[in-house]
Design a protein around this motif. Sequence first.
Motif, short mmCIF file in Angstrom:
data_model
loop_
_atom_site.label_atom_id
_atom_site.label_comp_id
_atom_site.label_asym_id
_atom_site.label_seq_id
_atom_site.Cartn_x
_atom_site.Cartn_y
_atom_site.Cartn_z
N ARG A 155 -40.60 17.63 18.95
CA ARG A 155 -39.60 17.12 18.01
C ARG A 155 -39.85 17.59 16.60
O ARG A 155 -38.92 17.75 15.81
CB ARG A 155 -39.61 15.59 18.08
CG ARG A 155 -38.48 14.88 17.40
CD ARG A 155 -38.30 13.54 18.09
NE ARG A 155 -37.72 12.51 17.26
CZ ARG A 155 -36.45 12.45 16.90
NH1 ARG A 155 -35.63 13.40 17.26
NH2 ARG A 155 -36.00 11.45 16.18
N VAL B 102 -41.96 23.28 24.95
CA VAL B 102 -40.81 23.02 25.82
C VAL B 102 -41.22 23.07 27.28
O VAL B 102 -40.91 22.15 28.07
CB VAL B 102 -39.67 24.04 25.55
CG1 VAL B 102 -38.60 23.94 26.64
CG2 VAL B 102 -39.04 23.79 24.19
N GLY C 49 -32.78 13.71 28.14
CA GLY C 49 -33.49 14.90 27.69
C GLY C 49 -32.61 16.15 27.75
O GLY C 49 -32.61 16.96 26.82
N ILE C 50 -31.86 16.28 28.84
CA ILE C 50 -30.93 17.41 28.96
C ILE C 50 -29.86 17.33 27.88
O ILE C 50 -29.53 18.33 27.22
CB ILE C 50 -30.30 17.43 30.36
CG1 ILE C 50 -31.38 17.70 31.43
CG2 ILE C 50 -29.19 18.49 30.44
CD1 ILE C 50 -30.90 17.51 32.84
N TRP D 70 -31.22 18.24 24.44
CA TRP D 70 -31.34 19.69 24.23
C TRP D 70 -29.98 20.29 23.86
O TRP D 70 -29.88 21.10 22.94
CB TRP D 70 -31.88 20.35 25.49
CG TRP D 70 -32.01 21.83 25.33
CD1 TRP D 70 -31.04 22.77 25.55
CD2 TRP D 70 -33.15 22.54 24.87
NE1 TRP D 70 -31.50 24.03 25.26
CE2 TRP D 70 -32.81 23.93 24.84
CE3 TRP D 70 -34.44 22.18 24.49
CZ2 TRP D 70 -33.70 24.90 24.45
CZ3 TRP D 70 -35.33 23.15 24.10
CH2 TRP D 70 -34.96 24.49 24.07
N ARG E 176 -28.82 19.41 20.33
CA ARG E 176 -29.67 19.97 19.27
C ARG E 176 -29.66 21.49 19.25
O ARG E 176 -29.65 22.11 18.17
CB ARG E 176 -31.11 19.49 19.42
CG ARG E 176 -31.33 18.03 19.06
CD ARG E 176 -32.80 17.74 18.87
NE ARG E 176 -33.33 18.34 17.65
CZ ARG E 176 -34.60 18.27 17.28
NH1 ARG E 176 -35.49 17.65 18.04
NH2 ARG E 176 -35.01 18.85 16.17
N TYR E 177 -29.68 22.10 20.43
CA TYR E 177 -29.86 23.55 20.48
C TYR E 177 -28.71 24.27 21.18
O TYR E 177 -28.70 25.51 21.22
CB TYR E 177 -31.17 23.89 21.19
CG TYR E 177 -32.36 23.18 20.61
CD1 TYR E 177 -32.80 23.46 19.32
CD2 TYR E 177 -33.06 22.22 21.35
CE1 TYR E 177 -33.89 22.80 18.78
CE2 TYR E 177 -34.15 21.56 20.82
CZ TYR E 177 -34.56 21.84 19.53
OH TYR E 177 -35.62 21.19 18.99
N PRO F 61 -27.95 26.26 27.13
CA PRO F 61 -28.83 27.42 27.34
C PRO F 61 -28.03 28.64 27.81
O PRO F 61 -27.06 28.52 28.57
CB PRO F 61 -29.79 26.94 28.44
CG PRO F 61 -29.77 25.45 28.33
CD PRO F 61 -28.38 25.09 27.90
#
Length: 333
Positions: free
Chosen positions: A205, A220, A268-269, A272, A275-276, A279
Amino acid sequence: MPGAEVPTRVDRSAGSQARPACAVRWTHALAWAAAGATFPLIWMGGLVTTYGAGMAVPDWPSTFGYNLFLYPLESWLAVWDVFLEHSHRLLGASVGLLSIALAVALWLTDRRRGMKWLGLAALAGVVLQGVLGGLRVLGNEIFLAKVHGCTGPAFFALAAALVTLTSPAWPAHGGPAGSTPGFRRAAWLLAAAIYTQIVLGANLRHQDPEGGAGWFRLWVWLHVIVAGVVVAATVAMRVWASSRVGQPVVVRRAGLLVGLLVLQVCLGIAAWVVRYGIPAWFADWTGELPYTVQAQSPLQAIVVTAHVAVGSLALATAVTLCLWSGRAGTQHN
């Protein structure tokens, strides 16, 4: 705890050496109050980190030179970052006051070996947490922010343990052992693994993905691998509890822990993604999906903070599972 019967005069079944029932109720209520106040404190701390508001108030223990409890309301509510940080401090002070009351109550009324010291340990823990938070502000140290993020869940787990140990349902003696030594050791190892996952998450974090891409990828992957191990181990513990242990309270705790960890994986998925972004490998497989990351958006703040809070709740549940699995012959909740 749910389903427990509270004695009307004197409690002789909770390992309390004939403590008055009013003392049992009061210490249990104080333990619940301390644990109940700690959970929103973790939420508020998560919001402070998500919004980067940890340095919104540059001094400590005062707030812009004011006594913590005398900071003007209009100034507190005027700026969002200041509101978050000052609210976090006020909640921390509230937990501290409750911890003082609980430690005093346990010291004066609880004759069980170790309970007095557990109360003092909780008080020392909340003081340590406050000092770490203050030093993080004064020194603007990211390392202290990481440590602060790790000790908070540990204190919450201790508060949850005190809720269990002060419960009128906690028996002094039981019949044959309700679970095997192997199950109890596995339960403690699972709790340790969950805490390891929290430590990894705290480091991730506070890791800048641009400033240290190699370290970021390492955290990660460690976080993902340990998450898989924890979920698999928890499901196995639930099956083990149901088929071999048979204690209703242990089976329920293990089932609750499975549910929390499934929720935690989903959060959690989602954390991600908000925030990012999605994928690249997933986008290549499914096609381009219309989503744009909005930094510090309400959705991002809620999802990421929920991920932090549910992780702490899972740790607290795991610790209570350990305690109940080691209680011989209990059939209470």
